[in-house]
Design a protein around this motif. Structure first.
Motif, short mmCIF file in Angstrom:
data_model
loop_
_atom_site.label_atom_id
_atom_site.label_comp_id
_atom_site.label_asym_id
_atom_site.label_seq_id
_atom_site.Cartn_x
_atom_site.Cartn_y
_atom_site.Cartn_z
N ARG A 212 0.85 -1.18 0.00
CA ARG A 212 0.00 0.00 0.00
C ARG A 212 0.89 1.24 0.00
O ARG A 212 1.01 1.94 1.01
N PRO A 213 1.54 1.50 -1.12
CA PRO A 213 2.52 2.60 -1.17
C PRO A 213 1.88 3.98 -1.21
O PRO A 213 0.78 4.17 -1.73
N THR A 214 2.59 4.94 -0.63
CA THR A 214 2.18 6.33 -0.75
C THR A 214 2.67 6.84 -2.11
O THR A 214 3.36 6.14 -2.85
N GLN A 215 2.33 8.09 -2.43
CA GLN A 215 2.77 8.68 -3.69
C GLN A 215 4.30 8.72 -3.76
O GLN A 215 4.89 8.42 -4.80
N VAL A 216 4.94 9.07 -2.66
CA VAL A 216 6.41 9.11 -2.62
C VAL A 216 6.98 7.71 -2.80
O VAL A 216 7.95 7.50 -3.53
N ASP A 217 6.37 6.71 -2.13
CA ASP A 217 6.83 5.33 -2.25
C ASP A 217 6.78 4.87 -3.70
O ASP A 217 7.71 4.20 -4.19
N ARG A 218 5.71 5.22 -4.40
CA ARG A 218 5.57 4.80 -5.80
C ARG A 218 6.67 5.42 -6.67
O ARG A 218 7.19 4.77 -7.58
N ILE A 219 7.03 6.65 -6.38
CA ILE A 219 8.09 7.30 -7.14
C ILE A 219 9.43 6.60 -6.89
O ILE A 219 10.20 6.36 -7.82
N VAL A 220 9.68 6.26 -5.64
CA VAL A 220 10.93 5.56 -5.30
C VAL A 220 10.97 4.19 -5.98
O VAL A 220 11.98 3.81 -6.59
N LEU A 221 9.87 3.44 -5.90
CA LEU A 221 9.81 2.12 -6.52
C LEU A 221 9.97 2.22 -8.03
O LEU A 221 10.59 1.36 -8.66
N SER A 222 9.42 3.27 -8.63
CA SER A 222 9.58 3.48 -10.06
C SER A 222 11.03 3.72 -10.42
O SER A 222 11.53 3.21 -11.42
N ALA A 223 11.74 4.50 -9.58
CA ALA A 223 13.16 4.77 -9.83
C ALA A 223 13.99 3.49 -9.72
O ALA A 223 14.89 3.24 -10.54
N VAL A 224 13.67 2.66 -8.73
CA VAL A 224 14.40 1.40 -8.57
C VAL A 224 14.13 0.49 -9.77
O VAL A 224 15.04 -0.13 -10.32
N HIS A 225 12.87 0.43 -10.17
CA HIS A 225 12.48 -0.40 -11.32
C HIS A 225 13.23 0.04 -12.57
O HIS A 225 13.78 -0.78 -13.31
N ALA A 226 13.28 1.34 -12.81
CA ALA A 226 13.94 1.87 -14.00
C ALA A 226 15.44 1.58 -13.97
O ALA A 226 16.04 1.19 -14.98
N ASP A 227 16.06 1.76 -12.82
CA ASP A 227 17.50 1.53 -12.71
C ASP A 227 17.83 0.05 -12.85
O ASP A 227 18.82 -0.31 -13.50
N ALA A 228 17.00 -0.80 -12.27
CA ALA A 228 17.24 -2.24 -12.39
C ALA A 228 17.09 -2.68 -13.85
O ALA A 228 17.87 -3.49 -14.34
N ALA A 229 16.11 -2.13 -14.55
CA ALA A 229 15.93 -2.44 -15.96
C ALA A 229 17.16 -2.00 -16.76
O ALA A 229 17.63 -2.72 -17.65
N ARG A 230 17.68 -0.81 -16.44
CA ARG A 230 18.89 -0.32 -17.14
C ARG A 230 20.06 -1.27 -16.94
O ARG A 230 20.76 -1.63 -17.90
N VAL A 231 20.28 -1.69 -15.69
CA VAL A 231 21.41 -2.60 -15.40
C VAL A 231 21.24 -3.91 -16.14
O VAL A 231 22.20 -4.46 -16.71
N MET A 232 20.01 -4.44 -16.17
CA MET A 232 19.78 -5.72 -16.83
C MET A 232 19.96 -5.60 -18.35
O MET A 232 20.54 -6.48 -18.98
N VAL A 233 19.48 -4.49 -18.92
CA VAL A 233 19.64 -4.28 -20.36
C VAL A 233 21.12 -4.16 -20.72
O VAL A 233 21.59 -4.76 -21.69
N GLU A 234 21.85 -3.37 -19.96
CA GLU A 234 23.28 -3.19 -20.23
C GLU A 234 24.04 -4.51 -20.07
O GLU A 234 24.95 -4.81 -20.83
N HIS A 235 23.65 -5.29 -19.07
CA HIS A 235 24.29 -6.60 -18.86
C HIS A 235 24.04 -7.51 -20.05
O HIS A 235 24.95 -8.19 -20.54
N ALA A 236 22.80 -7.52 -20.53
CA ALA A 236 22.45 -8.38 -21.67
C ALA A 236 23.23 -7.97 -22.92
O ALA A 236 23.80 -8.81 -23.63
N LEU A 237 23.28 -6.65 -23.20
CA LEU A 237 23.93 -6.17 -24.41
C LEU A 237 25.44 -6.37 -24.38
O LEU A 237 26.09 -6.35 -25.44
#
Length: 298
Positions: A212-237
């Motif tokens: 049950r995230p707050t608005q701030v929590d959702r922003i933080v989780l979005s940032a983590v999600h985006a950064d994790a996706a970046r790391v995984m994409v760079e690792h794959a490439l």
């Protein structure tokens, strides 16, 4: 749920009356939804349901002796982790209607993907005095049903741990670090680990409140999600053998990364994506930011 044919007599479906599964949250209980969009691997699930069993009818319609001991068993299976196990087992003796309250907690680290909750009324012990057409073996299923929920969160879908970065080689003030190990053929669950710095209370709090995230929590989780996706994409490439034509084993890191590319870059070839990353890294970073829809907070 379609009832499969059994090689022995079984009672009618209505000998068991099972209430729907409920999810226990901080405010109390809510019906278990079809999907938990804010779930993550740090979120344990406490589940409850009440089941009523007409013991006399269950035995009579199965051709079992009046003293046959039955049991109600709950088993869970998670497709994301490929794990399963017993959740609760309650023996049912006596006569009349038995009321069973199922109540158990599943560790978030063991879950992922589609969570199946199977409940079954079974013969508790082997019976040598049962009729030829009646169930004899311990564990013979007399009745069963299945509940499901899809675990899909804003947080990256892999195991995580909260640690003190000051005790590691990671920068002390970093908020998180996605650790990737093993080859592309290695199992995803053993290759990815999200480490969260316990000193960064904003990030740790966001994960603690992921259900049950707050608005701030959702922003933080979005940032983590985006950064994790970046790391995984760079690792794959970085792996030249990472292509659409490579046949990675099911459940492997390579297969997971291919699925990620399909989601982020539909209709684009990995060769083109790799070329764009190397020739225009700044533009590619913006492409990836757009693909993960960073900070699109509902």
């Amino acid at each position: 749920m379609t009832r499969r044919a059994l090689p022995y007599r079984a009672p009618a479906e209505d000998v068991v009356s099972a209430e729907p599964w409920r999810l226990v949250v901080e405010e109390g209980e809510v019906p278990l939804p079809e999907a938990l969009p804010d779930w993550d691997y740090q979120m344990d699930l406490r589940l409850r349901r009440t089941v009523h069993v007409d013991l006399d009818r269950a035995r009579r319609e199965s051709g079992l002796p009046v003293d046959a001991e039955l049991a109600l068993a709950a088993v869970w299976t998670a497709t994301g982790s490929n794990l399963s196990g017993p959740a609760q087992h309650v023996r049912l003796a006596g006569t009349g209607t038995g009321r069973v309250g199922l109540d158990f907690t599943l560790r978030g680290a063991d879950l992922g993907g589609l969570l199946r909750l199977d409940t079954a009324l079974v013969l508790s012990e082997r019976r040598t005095d049962a009729r030829p057409s009646s169930p004899r073996r311990a564990g013979s299923v007399l009745w069963s049903d299945r509940g499901t929920t899809r675990l899909q969160g804003d947080a990256p879908q892999f195991p995580m741990a909260v640690i003190d970065f000051a005790l590691t080689s990671f920068p002390e003030n970093a908020a998180w670090h996605l650790q990737i190990s093993g080859s592309l053929d290695s199992a995803t669950m053993g290759s990815l680990l999200l480490l969260v710095n316990e000193r960064n209370t904003v990030t740790t709090t966001a994960f603690q409140r992921a259900a049950r995230p707050t608005q701030v929590d959702r922003i933080v989780l979005s940032a983590v999600h985006a950064d994790a996706a970046r790391v995984m994409v760079e690792h794959a490439l970085s792996h030249e053998d990472f292509t659409e034509d490579t046949d990675f084993p099911e459940g492997s890191l390579g297969a997971t990364l291919l699925n990620l590319f399909d989601q982020l870059f539909p209709g684009q070839s990995i060769t083109d994506i790799r070329l764009r990353q190397r020739q225009s890294p700044a533009i590619f970073a913006s492409d990836l930011q757009s693909a993960v829809r960073i900070f699109e907070v509902p």
